[in-house]
Enzyme design. Structure first.
Site, PDB file in Angstrom:
ATOM      1  N   SER A 406       0.834  -1.205   0.000  1.00  0.00           N
ATOM      2  CA  SER A 406       0.000   0.000   0.000  1.00  0.00           C
ATOM      3  C   SER A 406       0.870   1.257   0.000  1.00  0.00           C
ATOM      4  CB  SER A 406      -0.873   0.044   1.250  1.00  0.00           C
ATOM      5  OG  SER A 406      -1.610  -1.129   1.396  1.00  0.00           O
ATOM      6  N   HIS A 427      -1.445  -2.639  -7.101  1.00  0.00           N
ATOM      7  CA  HIS A 427      -2.120  -2.295  -5.851  1.00  0.00           C
ATOM      8  C   HIS A 427      -3.621  -2.503  -5.996  1.00  0.00           C
ATOM      9  CE1 HIS A 427      -3.324   0.864  -2.664  1.00  0.00           C
ATOM     10  NE2 HIS A 427      -3.060  -0.283  -2.084  1.00  0.00           N
ATOM     11  N   GLU A 439      -4.283  -0.070  -9.116  1.00  0.00           N
ATOM     12  CA  GLU A 439      -3.217   0.888  -9.422  1.00  0.00           C
ATOM     13  C   GLU A 439      -2.019   0.091  -9.935  1.00  0.00           C
ATOM     14  OE1 GLU A 439      -3.272   4.841  -6.729  1.00  0.00           O
ATOM     15  OE2 GLU A 439      -3.142   3.006  -5.569  1.00  0.00           O
ATOM     16  N   ASN A 477      -4.145   6.484  -2.046  1.00  0.00           N
ATOM     17  CA  ASN A 477      -3.934   6.612  -0.603  1.00  0.00           C
ATOM     18  C   ASN A 477      -3.222   7.912  -0.244  1.00  0.00           C
ATOM     19  OD1 ASN A 477      -5.255   4.278   0.006  1.00  0.00           O
ATOM     20  ND2 ASN A 477      -3.420   3.024   0.276  1.00  0.00           N
TER      21      ASN A 477
HETATM   22  P1  NAI Z   1      -3.004 -10.013   6.079  1.00  0.00           P
HETATM   23  O1  NAI Z   1      -2.319  -9.889   7.364  1.00  0.00           O
HETATM   24  O2  NAI Z   1      -4.483 -10.266   6.060  1.00  0.00           O
HETATM   25  O3  NAI Z   1      -2.332 -11.184   5.227  1.00  0.00           O
HETATM   26  C1  NAI Z   1      -0.950 -11.349   5.079  1.00  0.00           C
HETATM   27  C2  NAI Z   1      -0.708 -12.836   4.873  1.00  0.00           C
HETATM   28  O4  NAI Z   1       0.619 -13.006   4.425  1.00  0.00           O
HETATM   29  C3  NAI Z   1      -0.892 -13.658   6.117  1.00  0.00           C
HETATM   30  O5  NAI Z   1      -1.857 -14.657   5.867  1.00  0.00           O
HETATM   31  C4  NAI Z   1       0.498 -14.245   6.372  1.00  0.00           C
HETATM   32  O6  NAI Z   1       0.432 -15.559   6.886  1.00  0.00           O
HETATM   33  C5  NAI Z   1       1.109 -14.208   4.992  1.00  0.00           C
HETATM   34  N1  NAI Z   1       2.574 -14.157   4.975  1.00  0.00           N
HETATM   35  C6  NAI Z   1       3.381 -13.338   5.693  1.00  0.00           C
HETATM   36  N2  NAI Z   1       4.672 -13.554   5.363  1.00  0.00           N
HETATM   37  C7  NAI Z   1       4.678 -14.523   4.419  1.00  0.00           C
HETATM   38  C8  NAI Z   1       5.686 -15.172   3.674  1.00  0.00           C
HETATM   39  N3  NAI Z   1       6.965 -14.893   3.884  1.00  0.00           N
HETATM   40  N4  NAI Z   1       5.330 -16.112   2.767  1.00  0.00           N
HETATM   41  C9  NAI Z   1       4.042 -16.409   2.581  1.00  0.00           C
HETATM   42  N5  NAI Z   1       3.035 -15.836   3.259  1.00  0.00           N
HETATM   43  C10 NAI Z   1       3.347 -14.892   4.159  1.00  0.00           C
HETATM   44  O7  NAI Z   1      -2.656  -8.699   5.259  1.00  0.00           O
HETATM   45  P2  NAI Z   1      -3.437  -8.024   4.067  1.00  0.00           P
HETATM   46  O8  NAI Z   1      -4.414  -7.054   4.596  1.00  0.00           O
HETATM   47  O9  NAI Z   1      -3.899  -9.080   3.144  1.00  0.00           O
HETATM   48  O10 NAI Z   1      -2.298  -7.155   3.391  1.00  0.00           O
HETATM   49  C11 NAI Z   1      -1.292  -7.734   2.594  1.00  0.00           C
HETATM   50  C12 NAI Z   1      -0.604  -6.651   1.781  1.00  0.00           C
HETATM   51  O11 NAI Z   1      -1.573  -5.994   0.981  1.00  0.00           O
HETATM   52  C13 NAI Z   1       0.079  -5.578   2.598  1.00  0.00           C
HETATM   53  O12 NAI Z   1       1.229  -5.165   1.936  1.00  0.00           O
HETATM   54  C14 NAI Z   1      -0.947  -4.465   2.624  1.00  0.00           C
HETATM   55  O13 NAI Z   1      -0.378  -3.191   2.807  1.00  0.00           O
HETATM   56  C15 NAI Z   1      -1.516  -4.585   1.228  1.00  0.00           C
HETATM   57  N6  NAI Z   1      -2.861  -4.059   1.045  1.00  0.00           N
HETATM   58  C16 NAI Z   1      -3.821  -4.224   2.000  1.00  0.00           C
HETATM   59  C17 NAI Z   1      -5.094  -3.716   1.796  1.00  0.00           C
HETATM   60  C18 NAI Z   1      -6.166  -3.950   2.811  1.00  0.00           C
HETATM   61  O14 NAI Z   1      -7.193  -3.266   2.724  1.00  0.00           O
HETATM   62  N7  NAI Z   1      -6.014  -4.872   3.722  1.00  0.00           N
HETATM   63  C19 NAI Z   1      -5.445  -2.971   0.574  1.00  0.00           C
HETATM   64  C20 NAI Z   1      -4.369  -2.928  -0.400  1.00  0.00           C
HETATM   65  C21 NAI Z   1      -3.121  -3.420  -0.132  1.00  0.00           C
END
Ligand code: NAI
Ligand code: 3HC
Length: 696
Positions: A406, A427, A439, A477
């Site tokens: 993000s 994104h 994006e 953002n």
């Molecule tokens: P989340 O915490 O729900 O999911 C992250 C997942 O990645 C977890 O299930 C974790 O087990 C896994 N993980 C962590 N390290 C890992 C690795 N080395 N190998 C494989 N899996 C791994 O987080 P979320 O919300 O899905 O966010 C993920 C990314 O997306 C972040 O960079 C966030 O900034 C971005 N993002 C989030 C948005 C949102 O609204 N939640 C919107 C747009 C982007």
């Protein structure tokens, strides 16, 4: 002179065939061609019936939208439809592809209508801020009844041929080439002695409760006026003679043509298409895309995987542990079950998608053959770099490596690999299988065909893709952070979050900023404020009242308490009384005497902050054009479509008045309200953001 309407005869049948690619819009030349063709057929004693059909993708997609706002040119569409209907010779419309807006109105002017089974019809003018303006509101109710016509016109939905037949909009469905089925139908009708059958001569539609219908449609339109206006036009079809109804329709149509909403909606129509049309990608071929990898199966990774599966891509998703693998699989299955329930996929497709098309594993080696990988792990630079290191080792040459970060620096992520030219930001927005915006974040070294592949993926997934440059928050953002701050400043100065949310939903936003913050999770903003604290400018005003709530473990909807209190099983929340206390305490600490805000001032400050940062984003090249900002806000941030986007809103409001307000606000807070140089320059030159869009 060449005409887009060709005339041919087939025995006693004259065929007027429209060929005006891409979608046979009713340009002046098409209208003229149809009018001339009718004259010619009527003058030919050997012609007994006339068939109107189209070549290419559609019968007719409607009036030529690019002519709106320009001086109208004869022959006008309503007169053309009336002229077709008044023909002494039988006229048949033979429809394939779409017949929309003026296209359906031409067909309704014909005496009979035959369509291919896959044809779709509709009157979608309300989505352009208009109503049907060539008799659609008068003829359709005479065929379908008032209630069905109101539903079709106020939603503007596409109606498939079988339903159109049931509703009485078309008379027959036939498989085969449209010209052929038209001729066959005309011959059949002639053989049965059928003659002209004008819809205008049919009995008027029944009366319904017009005022209640108007109120309900107005409420549903969330400030959009065209659907409710359409109700009044259909009412005229029930209460007035056909000719007086046509006059009433025309008056209402012309009234809407002059509105800002019409301008905003047409801006949105053209620019949601133009946004992914980048001059830099002309002639650049995207890389092949059949299978993708997703790293991380949390909220975003599961949503991205779902979107890719629904687009029939094979997906390999990597998680850290067996437990996380199962959790990710459950999330994706849950998402696909939703698609199954809504009829988007069949049970057989669901079974295939969840078994053959999806692999979930812990082993990165399974990614050796994928064409593109989207990383969606925790928002932490070290974790991301570790993941990209592994991808660099296992992915095949030419595989596109994308991050869904993000805020983090995509250049830094790219530089941590041996192939920075293959690295890009993609994104997505949450929920990623639902939200339309993508994006495409282009880093310094990203290769052009990698950018083209990002756009190609967006298209496959049905997204609106916007090119963004690298900065904190990219386009969306980054701008959000600024208008959210403007809202926070207003809270400190005396407006309540609830007044602000209401003023902005009344303006047309899907949700107010404080309800959105509760939905997204207050911990996200809290973490960002902590991250940015060391670089803060001494003059920057940063409200901290909400941090007190976060310190108590309240993060919005997910914990049941934020700006609002949420009760299980109830939609929406009620104002949280703690907020007023926390704000009052901060006002006391800062020596602020709260004042009243009008709703108009709230909207103005919020919009000025958005436009000012939008101008900076364009000036710095983070967005190439103002339209990129508009489409980002429209498709990712619930911006009301009928304003066209913030930059279009500013053009309509007048850039000079927006700048004057920003300069006035700067007298209270010069740090926050520094006018963007681009805005000043455009005002000085008497130009608009749309002028920049046109310049490319
Ligand atoms: P989340 O915490 O729900 O999911 C992250 C997942 O990645 C977890 O299930 C974790 O087990 C896994 N993980 C962590 N390290 C890992 C690795 N080395 N190998 C494989 N899996 C791994 O987080 P979320 O919300 O899905 O966010 C993920 C990314 O997306 C972040 O960079 C966030 O900034 C971005 N993002 C989030 C948005 C949102 O609204 N939640 C919107 C747009 C982007
Ligand atoms: N006028 C002018 N251009 C049009 C057009 C129209 N009515 N409809 C589509 N186009 C253009 C698009 O801008 C696009 O141009 P581009 O290639 O330069 O970007 C091109 O045609 C192809 O359109 P799409 O990319 O949208 O192609 P799709 O196959 O995905 O969709 C469509 C085709 C379903 C026809 C879709 O374009 C559409 O919904 N068009 C608008 C239909 C409409 O709103 N009709 C009503 C017009 S208002 C009217 O008729 C008033 C009357 O009542 C008086």
């Amino acid at each position: 002179m060449t005409t887009p309407v060709t005339y041919s005869t087939h025995g006693a049948i004259a065929v007027l065939r429209i060929d005006n690619p891409p979608v046979n819009a009713l340009s002046q030349a098409v209208r003229q061609g149809l009018s001339d063709g009718m004259d010619r057929a009527e003058a030919d004693a050997d012609v007994a019936a006339i068939v109107i059909c189209g070549g290419g993708r559609a019968f007719i997609a409607g009036a030529d939208i690019s002519e709106f706002g320009k001086p109208p040119m004869q022959p006008h569409l309503p007169e053309l439809c009336t002229r077709i209907e008044a023909s002494p010779k039988l006229v048949v419309a033979a429809m394939h592809g779409v017949s929309l807006g003026g296209g359906l109105e031409v067909a309704l002017g014909c005496h009979y209508r035959v369509a291919q089974p896959s044809a779709r019809v509709g009157l979608p003018e309300v989505h352009l801020g208009l109503i049907p303006g060539a008799g659609g509101t008068q003829r359709l109710p005479r065929l379908t009844g008032a209630e069905k016509a109101v539903e079709a016109i106020t939603t503007g939905r596409h109606i498939k041929a079988p339903e159109a037949l049931e509703l009485g909009i078309i008379d027959r469905i036939e498989d085969g080439d449209s010209q052929e089925i038209g001729i066959a139908y005309a011959q059949d009708l002639l053989s049965k002695g059928a003659g002209p059958r004008p819809v205008s001569a049919m009995p008027p539609a029944e009366a319904i409760d017009w005022d209640a219908t108007y109120d309900a449609v107005l409420k549903k339109g969330r400030g959009q006026i065209s659907p409710a206006t359409a109700v009044r036009a259909v009412q005229a079809a029930s209460e007035l003679s056909f000719d007086d109804g046509m006059t009433r329709e025309r008056d209402l149509f012309m009234e809407l043509m002059g509105t800002d909403q019409r301008k905003g909606l047409i801006h949105a129509f053209f620019n949601e298409r133009a946004v992914s049309n980048l001059p830099e990608l002309k002639g650049v071929e995207p890389r092949a895309l059949q299978s993708i990898g997703v790293i991380g199966g949390g909220t975003m990774g599961a949503g991205i995987a779902t979107a890719a599966l629904l687009a029939r891509l094979n997906v390999t998703l990597i998680e850290m542990t067996e437990e996380a693998v199962e959790a990710a699989r459950d999330r994706i299955t849950g998402n696909l079950q939703g698609a199954l329930k809504r009829g988007k996929i069949t049970q057989a497709q669901f079974d295939a998608l969840t078994t053959q098309a999806l692999t979930v594993a812990t082993n990165y080696d399974t990614l050796s053959d994928v064409d593109l990988v989207v990383e969606a792990v925790f928002e932490d630079m070290d974790v991301k770099k570790q993941v990209f290191g592994k991808l660099d080792a296992v992915c095949k040459p030419g595989c596109v490596l994308a991050t869904n970060t993000s805020y983090l620096d995509v250049n830094e992520i790219a530089a941590s690999t041996k192939r920075p030219d293959d690295v890009i930001g993609l994104h997505f927005f949450s929920p990623a299988h639902v939200m339309k915006l993508l994006e495409v974040v282009v880093a310094d070294a990203t290769a052009p065909d990698v950018v083209a592949t990002g756009f190609a993926l967006g298209k496959m997934l049905g997204k609106i893709s916007v090119r963004a440059g690298v900065c904190d928050g990219f386009i969306g953002n980054r701008i959000l952070a600024v208008y959210r701050t403007a809202a926070d400043h207003m809270v400190l100065d005396g407006a309540s979050p609830y007044q602000i949310d209401k003023a902005l939903t009344d303006f047309g936003f899907a949700m107010g900023p404080f309800a959105v913050a509760d939905l997204a999770g207050l911990d996200i903003g809290w973490a960002t404020r902590k991250r940015k604290a060391p670089d803060r400018h001494p003059e920057e005003r940063v409200p901290t009242y909400i941090d007190r709530l976060c310190e108590q473990g309240h993060f919005g909807q997910k914990t049941g308490e934020g700006y609002y209190i949420y009760e299980a099983g109830k939609r929406g929340g009620t104002p949280n009384p703690k907020i007023a206390e926390l704000v009052a305490a901060e006002q006391r600490d800062l020596g602020i005497t709260p004042r009243d805000f009008t709703d108009a001032e709230i909207v103005r400050r919020y919009m000025c902050a958005m436009v000012n940062e939008g101008a900076r984003v364009v000036e710095e090249g983070i967005a190439k054009r103002p339209l990129d900002v508009d489409m980002t806000l429209l498709f990712g941030y619930g911006f009301p479509r009928y304003w066209g986007g913030p930059m279009k809103w500013a053009d309509i409001a007048g850039l000079d008045s927006v700048l004057a307000d920003i300069e006035r606000f700067a007298k209270e807070d010069a740090w926050f309200w520094q006018p963007a140089p681009l805005l000043k320059q455009l005002v000085a030159e008497g130009r608009s953001f749309d002028d920049l869009n046109r310049a490319g």
